[in-house]
Design an enzyme around this catalytic site. Structure first.
Site, PDB file in Angstrom:
ATOM      1  N   GLU A  47      18.734  50.907  -5.920  1.00 46.69           N
ATOM      2  CA  GLU A  47      17.827  49.768  -6.109  1.00 46.69           C
ATOM      3  C   GLU A  47      17.877  49.394  -7.595  1.00 46.69           C
ATOM      4  O   GLU A  47      17.928  50.288  -8.456  1.00 46.69           O
ATOM      5  CB  GLU A  47      16.399  50.219  -5.746  1.00 46.69           C
ATOM      6  CG  GLU A  47      15.302  49.205  -6.046  1.00 46.69           C
ATOM      7  CD  GLU A  47      13.893  49.814  -5.892  1.00 46.69           C
ATOM      8  OE1 GLU A  47      13.699  51.004  -6.229  1.00 46.69           O
ATOM      9  OE2 GLU A  47      12.993  49.087  -5.432  1.00 46.69           O
ATOM     10  N   LYS A 129      13.345  42.959  -0.472  1.00 47.24           N
ATOM     11  CA  LYS A 129      12.453  44.079  -0.148  1.00 47.24           C
ATOM     12  C   LYS A 129      11.134  43.596   0.462  1.00 47.24           C
ATOM     13  O   LYS A 129      10.431  42.761  -0.124  1.00 47.24           O
ATOM     14  CB  LYS A 129      12.180  44.876  -1.433  1.00 47.24           C
ATOM     15  CG  LYS A 129      11.436  46.177  -1.251  1.00 47.24           C
ATOM     16  CD  LYS A 129      11.374  46.897  -2.605  1.00 47.24           C
ATOM     17  CE  LYS A 129      10.681  48.221  -2.559  1.00 47.24           C
ATOM     18  NZ  LYS A 129      10.636  48.870  -3.896  1.00 47.24           N
ATOM     19  N   CYS A 174      14.227  51.292  -1.159  1.00 46.96           N
ATOM     20  CA  CYS A 174      13.263  52.268  -1.661  1.00 46.96           C
ATOM     21  C   CYS A 174      12.040  52.501  -0.774  1.00 46.96           C
ATOM     22  O   CYS A 174      12.112  53.193   0.210  1.00 46.96           O
ATOM     23  CB  CYS A 174      12.844  51.928  -3.088  1.00 46.96           C
ATOM     24  SG  CYS A 174      12.016  53.347  -3.852  1.00 46.96           S
TER      25      CYS A 174
END
Ligand code: CDV
Length: 313
Positions: A47, A129, A174
């Protein structure tokens, strides 16, 4: 295209606040060279693989914040990565900050994003995300800030699964790994491999009782997700002490059995190659057989905004 190939997590050590894009790309290229020597067809970078993890600070200078975002990918500084990967025939996942074309200022400038590039250089998928952890405002009571909701817009591309590498490949970033819903969204689309990059503190100064559990809480949800969705997982850390914050390593490859089959040993730049077989997913997909055994009529609460748990009533 063969469904057996070498995939690698390409862990990065710290990227400090002043490190140039050119220097970071040189590190990515070195890992790519290693990947070629290890006969890799797919490499997963972390990330925010091009910059330091800046959401640990409240930065009010719009020019500095803008400098962490990419307006185009590939851009002039990242093009060498795309060119060399295509020349080597290696696909890759790259986490980065994607600039929104119309936004300015220091907040909500764009997305915490990832791109999936196939071995032939085709952009196979883009992801933004969905689960943005932390706070939208600086909290002076905290020892460690985590300001993703201040810097980023929430992801609006759903959970993509692409045809790539001879199979179906999904993307997460993540904190998504801690949410079973994210994995199931990919599992329902037949994902056979999921690529994921992360920046996770090794210690939580505001909740030190959790420190001994950090590795468990990193691996546990991914091992469960691999098994429950019949998928390989390749997860790459940004590790080591960055900006004074200790970040965990534990980059890994997880088999559809839920077993961790490769785990990084250090906290620096490190390639973790492993030979995968996408056909190894079939046994687990057959066992769970979503079409036959899932009971979506019983799962309504899962998609109700905020749910209705007893604690909320
Ligand atoms: N980059 C992240 O999403 N980090 C979160 C931390 C802040 C909890 C994680 O889930 O690891």
């Amino acid at each position: 295209m063969s469904r057996r190939f070498v995939a690698a997590a390409a862990q990065l050590g710290p990227i400090e606040r002043g490190e140039s894009r050119r220097s970071v790309v040189a590190r990515l290229l070195a890992l790519l060279d290693e990947a070629r020597a290890a006969d890799c067809r797919f490499v997963v970078f972390p990330e925010m693989a091009l910059t330091t993890f800046f959401p640990r600070w409240l930065i009010e200078d719009p020019a500095e914040v803008a400098g962490y975002f990419e307006s185009a990918l590939p851009g002039p500084e990242t093009a060498p990565l795309f060119e060399r990967a295509r020349r080597y025939g290696i696909g890759f996942y790259l986490g980065y900050c994607e600039r929104h074309p119309e936004r300015g200022g220091a907040d909500h400038l764009g997305y915490n994003a990832a791109i999936l590039v196939a071995p032939d250089g085709r952009v196979a998928a883009r992801y933004r995300k969905v689960h943005l952890p932390g706070n939208a405002r600086y909290d002076p009571t905290l020892k460690l800030q985590h300001l993703e909701p201040w810097y980023f817009l929430p992801g609006d591309l759903g959970f993509p699964v692409a045809e790539a590498l001879g199979g179906r490949v999904g993307l997460l970033i993540c904190n998504d790994r801690r949410w079973p819903e994210a994995w199931r969204m990919l599992g329902l689309q037949g994902a056979e491999m999921v690529a994921l990059g992360y920046n996770s503190p090794a210690q939580l100064p505001d909740n030190p009782a959790q420190n001994a559990l950090r590795k468990l809480h990193h691996l546990l949800p991914m091992q469960s997700a691999a098994y429950q969705n019949g998928t390989w997982i390749v997860a790459a850390a940004k590790a080591g002490t960055e900006g004074g914050c200790a970040m965990m390593g534990h980059s890994c490859v997880i088999a559809p059995s839920g077993e961790v089959v490769a785990l990084s040993s250090g906290l620096g730049d490190e390639l973790l190659p492993y030979r995968v077989d996408l056909d190894a997913t079939a046994e687990y997909k057959r066992f769970f057989d979503f079409a036959t055994y899932r009971r979506p009529e019983c799962y309504g609460l899962l998609t109700e905004p905020h749910g209705r748990s007893p604690q909320r009533e």
